[in-house]
Design an enzyme around this catalytic site. Structure first.
Site, short mmCIF file in Angstrom:
data_model
loop_
_atom_site.label_atom_id
_atom_site.label_comp_id
_atom_site.label_asym_id
_atom_site.label_seq_id
_atom_site.Cartn_x
_atom_site.Cartn_y
_atom_site.Cartn_z
N LYS A 1 0.80 -1.37 -0.12
CA LYS A 1 0.12 0.23 -0.03
C LYS A 1 0.82 1.23 -0.16
CE LYS A 1 -3.96 -2.23 2.12
NZ LYS A 1 -3.08 -3.39 2.29
N LYS B 1 -16.57 -10.25 5.98
CA LYS B 1 -17.83 -10.52 5.74
C LYS B 1 -18.33 -9.82 4.33
CE LYS B 1 -19.80 -11.48 10.24
NZ LYS B 1 -18.59 -11.82 10.87
O1 NUP Z 1 -9.08 -2.45 0.92
C1 NUP Z 1 -8.44 -3.33 0.96
N1 NUP Z 1 -8.87 -4.25 2.05
C2 NUP Z 1 -7.96 -5.48 2.57
O2 NUP Z 1 -8.42 -6.40 3.10
C3 NUP Z 1 -7.06 -3.55 0.36
C4 NUP Z 1 -6.23 -4.60 0.76
N2 NUP Z 1 -5.19 -4.70 0.48
N3 NUP Z 1 -6.73 -5.60 1.81
C5 NUP Z 1 -6.00 -6.55 2.19
O3 NUP Z 1 -6.48 -7.62 1.77
C6 NUP Z 1 -5.77 -6.93 3.84
O4 NUP Z 1 -4.43 -6.03 3.90
C7 NUP Z 1 -5.25 -8.32 3.93
O5 NUP Z 1 -4.11 -8.60 3.56
C8 NUP Z 1 -6.20 -9.04 2.75
C9 NUP Z 1 -7.66 -9.48 3.27
O6 NUP Z 1 -7.38 -10.36 4.54
P1 NUP Z 1 -8.60 -11.22 5.05
O7 NUP Z 1 -9.64 -9.78 5.62
O8 NUP Z 1 -9.41 -11.94 4.23
O9 NUP Z 1 -7.90 -11.90 6.40
#
Ligand code: NUP
EC number: 4.1.1.23
Length: 209
Positions: free
Chosen positions: A59, A172
């Site tokens: 990011k 979710k």
């Molecule tokens: O908007 C975003 N939301 C998000 O969860 C952008 C992201 N890059 N992520 C990333 O996606 C977050 O940092 C994590 O690595 C992954 C989601 O993981 P989980 O919530 O399925 O465990």
């Protein structure tokens, strides 16, 4: 072909390798983030890239020069793509895309975070981010599966840019996201389950990807 992308946010390099090997046949790419890279070292990216292409989710959100250094480190350590924050503006987006091009890599810009806080500031500007990311030469976008109405708007504005959607599982998000996305990013729903390979396989079936 829509993709399933594993977000491998574990904090132990050997555990990460073990999970990656187990799920390899069920996922298309592996996304790494700070928890793993800060714990296991940047070298983990090369090891994982021998199993699946690696997305470096740093990011990136800094001034153009510093952002270019971060992107360069990611690509020099075998990342196939990097994630940059879209709110940084055109100059940083262009600079990260320029570095990516040197390596034949891709850049995804975050439009609005999938978490509830993503709505407080980012939703108001995410369509503008889409426009700026497109102009700067970003290959794709990160957009939320947790707010389908926003995702639909982002897809409309994005045209044929690639969209990757996190949020299904622990946050979710809705599986309806798959209609608008080219890839679904899942972390805890896979790696924190008792049987990551089986969960990944099931997800593919549920998502029909
Ligand atoms: O908007 C975003 N939301 C998000 O969860 C952008 C992201 N890059 N992520 C990333 O996606 C977050 O940092 C994590 O690595 C992954 C989601 O993981 P989980 O919530 O399925 O465990």
């Amino acid at each position: 072909m829509k993709q399933l992308i594993l977000a491998l946010d574990v904090m132990d390099g050997e555990k990460a390798m073990e999970i990656a090997k187990k799920v390899a046949e069920h996922v298309d790419r592996i996304k790494v983030n700070y928890p793993l890279v800060l714990s296991a070292g940047v070298g983990i990216m090369k090891r994982l890239s021998e199993i699946k292409p690696v997305i470096a989710d740093f990011k990136i959100a800094d001034v153009p020069y510093t952002s270019s250094l971060i992107a360069r480190i990611a690509f020099e350590n075998s990342a196939e793509s990097v994630i940059v924050h879209g709110f940084v503006g055109s100059d940083t987006l262009r600079e990260v895309c320029r570095v990516a091009e040197e390596f034949g890599g891709k850049v995804y810009a975050v439009t609005e975070l999938s978490s509830p806080g993503g709505e407080e500031f980012m939703s108001a500007v995410s369509l503008k981010i889409v426009e700026k990311a497109k102009e700067a030469g970003c290959h794709g976008l990160i957009a939320p599966s947790t707010r389908i109405e926003r995702l639909r708007e982002i897809r409309k504005a994005a045209g044929d840019m690639e969209i990757l959607c996190p949020g299904i599982g622990a946050q979710k998000g809705s599986i309806e996201a798959v209609k608008y996305a080219d890839g679904i990013i899942v972390g805890r729903g896979i790696y924190a389950s008792g049987n990551p390979a089986e969960e990944a396989r099931k997800l593919r079936r549920v998502l029909k990807i």
